[in-house]
Design an enzyme around this catalytic site. Structure first.
Site, short mmCIF file in Angstrom:
data_model
loop_
_atom_site.label_atom_id
_atom_site.label_comp_id
_atom_site.label_asym_id
_atom_site.label_seq_id
_atom_site.Cartn_x
_atom_site.Cartn_y
_atom_site.Cartn_z
N ASN A 98 0.81 -1.23 0.00
CA ASN A 98 0.00 0.00 0.00
C ASN A 98 0.85 1.28 0.00
OD1 ASN A 98 0.77 -0.41 2.68
ND2 ASN A 98 -1.13 0.36 3.54
N ASP A 156 -3.29 -5.45 2.03
CA ASP A 156 -3.26 -4.99 3.42
C ASP A 156 -3.50 -3.49 3.55
OD1 ASP A 156 -2.75 -5.63 6.29
OD2 ASP A 156 -1.29 -4.04 5.98
N HIS A 183 -5.94 -9.06 5.02
CA HIS A 183 -6.37 -8.07 6.01
C HIS A 183 -7.87 -8.30 6.13
CE1 HIS A 183 -6.55 -3.76 7.59
NE2 HIS A 183 -7.81 -4.05 7.38
N HIS A 236 -2.50 -9.82 11.43
CA HIS A 236 -2.84 -9.17 12.70
C HIS A 236 -4.15 -9.64 13.37
CE1 HIS A 236 -4.82 -6.79 9.59
NE2 HIS A 236 -3.78 -6.03 9.36
N ASP A 309 3.48 -5.42 11.93
CA ASP A 309 2.61 -4.42 11.30
C ASP A 309 3.20 -3.01 11.52
OD1 ASP A 309 0.67 -3.17 9.87
OD2 ASP A 309 -1.00 -3.68 11.18
O1 DOR Z 1 -3.04 0.22 11.45
C1 DOR Z 1 -2.81 -0.07 10.29
N1 DOR Z 1 -2.02 0.68 9.52
N2 DOR Z 1 -3.39 -1.16 9.78
C2 DOR Z 1 -3.30 -1.46 8.48
O2 DOR Z 1 -3.82 -2.46 8.09
C3 DOR Z 1 -2.60 -0.55 7.55
C4 DOR Z 1 -1.58 0.23 8.25
C5 DOR Z 1 -1.03 1.38 7.45
O3 DOR Z 1 -0.72 1.19 6.28
O4 DOR Z 1 -0.84 2.45 8.02
#
Ligand code: DOR
Length: 427
Positions: A98, A156, A183, A236, A309
């Site tokens: 991402n 994700d 996810h 997670h 994560d």
């Molecule tokens: O808390 C999160 N932050 N969960 C996710 O699934 C993505 C991630 C992010 O990219 O900041």
């Protein structure tokens, strides 16, 4: 220059190895476990690392890291993310797609791989997106990304809401033998929620994300994994319901693996009480019952591995009202001491903890890492499990400081991180 690691407790859970001894590193690989080291100690071209009383383990492997490059370099770059990993004892990291642009085609994968090779101090394994632009609708160029080096696929940060698309993704990746990394979140159920739905969210007047938003999707993903026979890895895990579903799926032989993040096995939603945006992430911190279920899942093997994560966000982005802040916290530099707490609390043995941070995550993405066999690439961490440490976010190598653990007194200090026979971090 060769390296002799002398007198450490060598723990390599991949082959049930746990002995005090010496390791000789030559030309980037684990050469041998010499017993007579008198000559080596005197040789001018051998660097000796005294490891008496310390643990020498395969370098840690993190299956869940957001490196933010390309696109969000103000939060983290491939270089700083790798430096943060090395400081945390990680020698291999898997980066989520991402970014901006999303890693949904081979050219982005190649960019990441090139940057990692030229600027990164640890091994970087990218994940490709499941769908184009993580839009949940059209499959990404999975075959090309696989050819370019992606070790799995994931959207994700976003779930694949359309079950038919998820089914097709699972059927398609089977040909490549890589996992679908999910996810698991029902966006309709999480809605505009910003923390766990429960007593604390009511007290604080914040909108909640119910556990059901995770459970429903974990159930769907397991059902599709059962239908397609594809390896499903669940990110997670945060709820008692997910742990139950994964346990039951494993019992009937579904190809499912799962991870838990240190914040989910350490904290509960009470950490949000002061509207601390550094306690805001997805999935959110849950109840004590959920936290206990995650710990029990780790203990009985339902949850295979620990993954951070690591989700860096800048100070500016986090210093806003709770509702407005982005989800995510950094984790690479706090994972080892928080995992060692599981050992202190009797949830895992030290060997089990190391396994969940080395060869077990490597096996999920089918890469030969997380072992210390003679002949293996010398990726090694040396740490002192008993040395006290006060978490100080100002000392982080990461570009971002968004941790809820600042000021915590823990135990476990990384002394050396070695990648491919080179010392990439030392205290
Ligand atoms: O808390 C999160 N932050 N969960 C996710 O699934 C993505 C991630 C992010 O990219 O900041």
């Amino acid at each position: 220059m060769s390296i002799l690691i002398k007198g450490g407790r060598i723990i390599d859970p991949s082959r049930n190895f746990d002995k005090v001894g010496n390791i000789l590193i030559e030309k980037g690989t684990v050469k041998s476990y010499p017993e007579d080291i008198k000559k080596l100690e005197k040789a001018s071209d051998v660097k000796v690392i005294e490891a008496g009383g310390k643990i020498v383990a395969p370098g840690l492997v993190d299956l869940h890291v957001h490196l933010r490059e390309p696109g969000y370099e103000h939060k983290e770059t491939i270089r700083t993310g790798c430096e943060s990993a090395a400081a945390g004892g990680f020698t291999s990291i898997v980066c989520m797609p991402n970014t901006n642009p999303i890693n949904d085609n081979a050219s982005v994968t190649e960019y990441i791989m090139l940057k990692a090779r030229t600027e990164g101090v640890v091994n970087v394994f990218p994940l490709g997106a499941i769908t184009k632009g993580e839009n949940g609708e059209t499959l990404a160029q999975i075959g090309e990304m696989y050819e370019a080096g992606c070790v799995g696929v994931s959207d994700d940060g976003m779930p694949v809401m359309n079950s038919k698309v998820m089914r097709h993704a699972m059927e398609y990746v089977k040909a490549f033998g890589i996992p679908v990394i999910s996810h698991s979140e029902d966006l309709n159920l999480s809605g505009n929620g910003v923390m766990n739905e429960g007593y604390t969210s009511t007290l604080l007047g914040l909108s909640g994300i119910p556990s059901a938003s995770e459970d429903v999707m974990v159930s769907r993903d397991i059902t599709l994994a059962e239908l397609t026979g594809t390896h499903l890895h669940i990110c997670h895990v945060s709820t008692v319901g997910s742990v139950r579903l994964i346990r039951a799926a494993k019992e009937r032989g579904v190809r499912v693996t799962a991870e838990a993040a240190p914040h989910h096995f350490t904290l509960t939603d009470k950490a949000v009480a002061e509207y601390d945006t550094n306690a805001k992430m997805k999935p959110p911190l849950r109840s004590e019952t959920d936290r206990e279920a995650v710990r029990e899942g780790l203990r009985d093997g339902t949850i295979d591995i620990i993954a951070t994560d690591h989700a860096p966000h800048s100070e500016d982005e986090k210093m806003v009202e709770f509702d407005q802040a982005p989800f995510g916290i950094v984790g690479l530099e706090t994972a080892l001491p928080l995992s060692l707490k599981l050992v202190e609390d009797g949830v895992l043995t030290i060997n089990e903890m190391i396994a969940k941070l080395t060869h077990l995550p490597s096996a999920i993405i089918n890469v030969r890492k997380g072992t210390l066999n003679p002949g293996d690439q010398a990726d090694i961490v040396i740490f002192d499990p008993g040395q006290k440490v006060k978490i100080d976010r100002e000392s982080f190598r990461s570009k971002s400081r968004n941790t809820p653990f600042n000021g915590w007194d823990l135990k476990g200090v990384v002394l050396y991180t070695i990648v491919n026979g080179n010392i990439v971090y030392s205290v």
